[in-house]
Design a protein around this motif. Sequence first.
Motif, mmCIF file in Angstrom:
data_model
loop_
_atom_site.group_PDB
_atom_site.id
_atom_site.type_symbol
_atom_site.label_atom_id
_atom_site.label_comp_id
_atom_site.label_asym_id
_atom_site.label_seq_id
_atom_site.Cartn_x
_atom_site.Cartn_y
_atom_site.Cartn_z
ATOM 1 N N MET A 1 0.812 -1.125 0.099
ATOM 2 C CA MET A 1 0.135 0.081 -0.135
ATOM 3 C C MET A 1 1.070 1.330 -0.008
ATOM 4 O O MET A 1 1.774 1.298 0.768
ATOM 5 N N THR A 2 0.724 2.025 -1.083
ATOM 6 C CA THR A 2 1.292 3.438 -1.041
ATOM 7 C C THR A 2 0.677 4.648 -0.464
ATOM 8 O O THR A 2 -0.494 4.657 -0.904
ATOM 9 N N THR A 3 1.194 5.152 0.386
ATOM 10 C CA THR A 3 0.406 6.511 0.975
ATOM 11 C C THR A 3 0.201 7.400 -0.235
ATOM 12 O O THR A 3 1.169 7.730 -0.977
ATOM 13 N N LYS A 4 -0.880 8.079 -0.174
ATOM 14 C CA LYS A 4 -1.242 9.135 -1.329
ATOM 15 C C LYS A 4 -0.789 10.533 -0.551
ATOM 16 O O LYS A 4 -1.035 10.950 0.332
ATOM 17 N N LEU A 5 -0.403 11.352 -1.557
ATOM 18 C CA LEU A 5 -0.302 12.814 -1.312
ATOM 19 C C LEU A 5 -1.143 13.737 -1.624
ATOM 20 O O LEU A 5 -1.460 13.708 -2.978
ATOM 21 N N SER A 6 -1.909 14.311 -0.706
ATOM 22 C CA SER A 6 -2.851 15.305 -1.248
ATOM 23 C C SER A 6 -2.325 16.802 -0.661
ATOM 24 O O SER A 6 -2.036 17.013 0.539
ATOM 25 N N VAL A 7 -2.160 17.433 -1.780
ATOM 26 C CA VAL A 7 -1.440 18.886 -1.434
ATOM 27 C C VAL A 7 -2.634 19.700 -1.226
ATOM 28 O O VAL A 7 -3.729 20.097 -1.996
ATOM 29 N N ASN A 8 -2.285 20.431 0.162
ATOM 30 C CA ASN A 8 -3.388 21.628 0.668
ATOM 31 C C ASN A 8 -2.983 22.927 -0.341
ATOM 32 O O ASN A 8 -1.719 23.295 0.070
ATOM 33 N N LEU A 9 -3.904 23.590 -0.592
ATOM 34 C CA LEU A 9 -3.562 24.732 -1.470
ATOM 35 C C LEU A 9 -3.943 26.086 -0.577
ATOM 36 O O LEU A 9 -3.683 27.096 -1.116
ATOM 37 N N GLY B 1 0.834 17.683 14.297
ATOM 38 C CA GLY B 1 1.412 18.828 14.493
ATOM 39 C C GLY B 1 2.318 18.687 15.884
ATOM 40 O O GLY B 1 3.528 19.241 15.964
ATOM 41 N N LEU B 2 1.965 17.918 16.874
ATOM 42 C CA LEU B 2 2.808 17.534 17.901
ATOM 43 C C LEU B 2 4.024 16.875 17.610
ATOM 44 O O LEU B 2 5.002 17.069 18.196
ATOM 45 N N GLY C 1 -2.072 14.448 8.804
ATOM 46 C CA GLY C 1 -1.376 15.681 8.438
ATOM 47 C C GLY C 1 -1.303 16.653 9.377
ATOM 48 O O GLY C 1 -1.818 16.832 10.821
ATOM 49 N N HIS C 2 -0.949 17.780 9.114
ATOM 50 C CA HIS C 2 -0.570 18.986 9.905
ATOM 51 C C HIS C 2 1.335 19.124 10.117
ATOM 52 O O HIS C 2 1.567 18.278 10.838
ATOM 53 N N ASP C 3 1.801 20.076 9.362
ATOM 54 C CA ASP C 3 3.075 20.334 9.550
ATOM 55 C C ASP C 3 4.048 19.143 9.347
ATOM 56 O O ASP C 3 5.080 19.198 9.627
ATOM 57 N N LEU C 4 3.692 18.520 8.542
ATOM 58 C CA LEU C 4 4.444 17.105 7.874
ATOM 59 C C LEU C 4 5.220 18.158 6.771
ATOM 60 O O LEU C 4 4.939 19.064 6.324
ATOM 61 N N ASN C 5 6.648 17.482 6.695
ATOM 62 C CA ASN C 5 7.723 18.271 5.693
ATOM 63 C C ASN C 5 8.628 17.161 5.039
ATOM 64 O O ASN C 5 8.383 16.187 5.305
ATOM 65 N N SER D 1 -1.963 14.703 3.826
ATOM 66 C CA SER D 1 -2.443 16.135 3.357
ATOM 67 C C SER D 1 -1.264 17.140 3.827
ATOM 68 O O SER D 1 -1.172 17.266 4.999
ATOM 69 N N ILE D 2 -0.726 17.826 2.924
ATOM 70 C CA ILE D 2 0.300 18.551 3.403
ATOM 71 C C ILE D 2 0.183 20.077 2.430
ATOM 72 O O ILE D 2 0.028 19.881 1.282
ATOM 73 N N GLY D 3 0.399 21.057 3.247
ATOM 74 C CA GLY D 3 0.157 22.441 2.431
ATOM 75 C C GLY D 3 1.136 23.438 3.024
ATOM 76 O O GLY D 3 1.849 24.001 2.070
ATOM 77 N N HIS D 4 1.240 23.929 4.455
ATOM 78 C CA HIS D 4 2.171 24.834 4.693
ATOM 79 C C HIS D 4 3.626 24.615 4.109
ATOM 80 O O HIS D 4 4.163 25.444 3.352
ATOM 81 N N ALA D 5 4.146 23.470 4.437
ATOM 82 C CA ALA D 5 5.562 23.056 4.210
ATOM 83 C C ALA D 5 5.574 23.024 2.870
ATOM 84 O O ALA D 5 6.939 23.668 2.124
#
Length: 250
Positions: free
Chosen positions: A1-9, A164-165, A200-204, A222-226
Amino acid sequence: MTTKLSVNLNKVALLRNQRDNGYPCVVTTARRVLRAGAHGITIHPRPDQRHIRLGDVDDLAALFASDLPEIIGAEFNIEGYPSEDFAALVNRVRPHQVTLVPDAPGARTSEEGWDFDSRGEELAHGLALVRPSGARIAAFINPDPAAPSKARRLGLDRVEVYTGLYAMAWGTPAFDTTAAPHLAATAAAAEAAGIGMNAGHDLNLVNLGDFLHRAPNCLEVSIGHAITAEALDLGWDETVRRYLDIINAA
Ligand SMILES: CC(=O)[C@@H](O)[C@H](O)COP(=O)(O)O
Ligand SMILES: NCC(=O)COP(=O)(O)O
């Protein structure tokens, strides 16, 4: 199983909103990251429309309704607090996934998951409001091994664990003693509970590989800020490629 990347805009929209000239364009960026290999797009239309505006939601919905090659197999994920207005929006737009967060209208960002003990009925009501969307419904949870089974009992289709933590603890003694073990235990608990897990949150680019090693059952990040900040430096194509390399190596 491959993790999917969802880009937060969200942050692309935040920059766009600083002027009245329409760029950077949210839809153009969505098409670019999907062509670069991202598996989906995430947005979080907040009540104050500080970044994603209602027009962006409709523009992205139109993109996902198109027959453009980059849309094939891609998913549209809309995050938000399940208010009546949010439910009306997602029930009209019908994205692939809806992710419910417990955020107050003026929250600076999403910094905690649902407390099932004190807000379980509120979440259950919100779940009922968005069911007509026909989407897969996820709930934002804290890194707590007890949370996935509570989410499943409430009837949610997936959980999204707040990372985030984990990101904040990176490089500190608390990372190995608390943050990383809590995340790994929560991922294992989701597996045991038979409920799919997003994150998600602050993954980079720095912390994602370690996270995926600790949560091999993670279906989507889901990754957006970084990713937006990194794309300012590396460009979208190279940045998405680096994320996919990390995911594929996990
Ligand atoms: C739920 C979550 O952690 C993020 O998806 C959130 O959407 C970030 O919101 P901002 O981009 O408004 O900080
Ligand atoms: N659900 C997390 C998300 O969509 C993006 O969070 P971040 O990478 O902007 O912190």
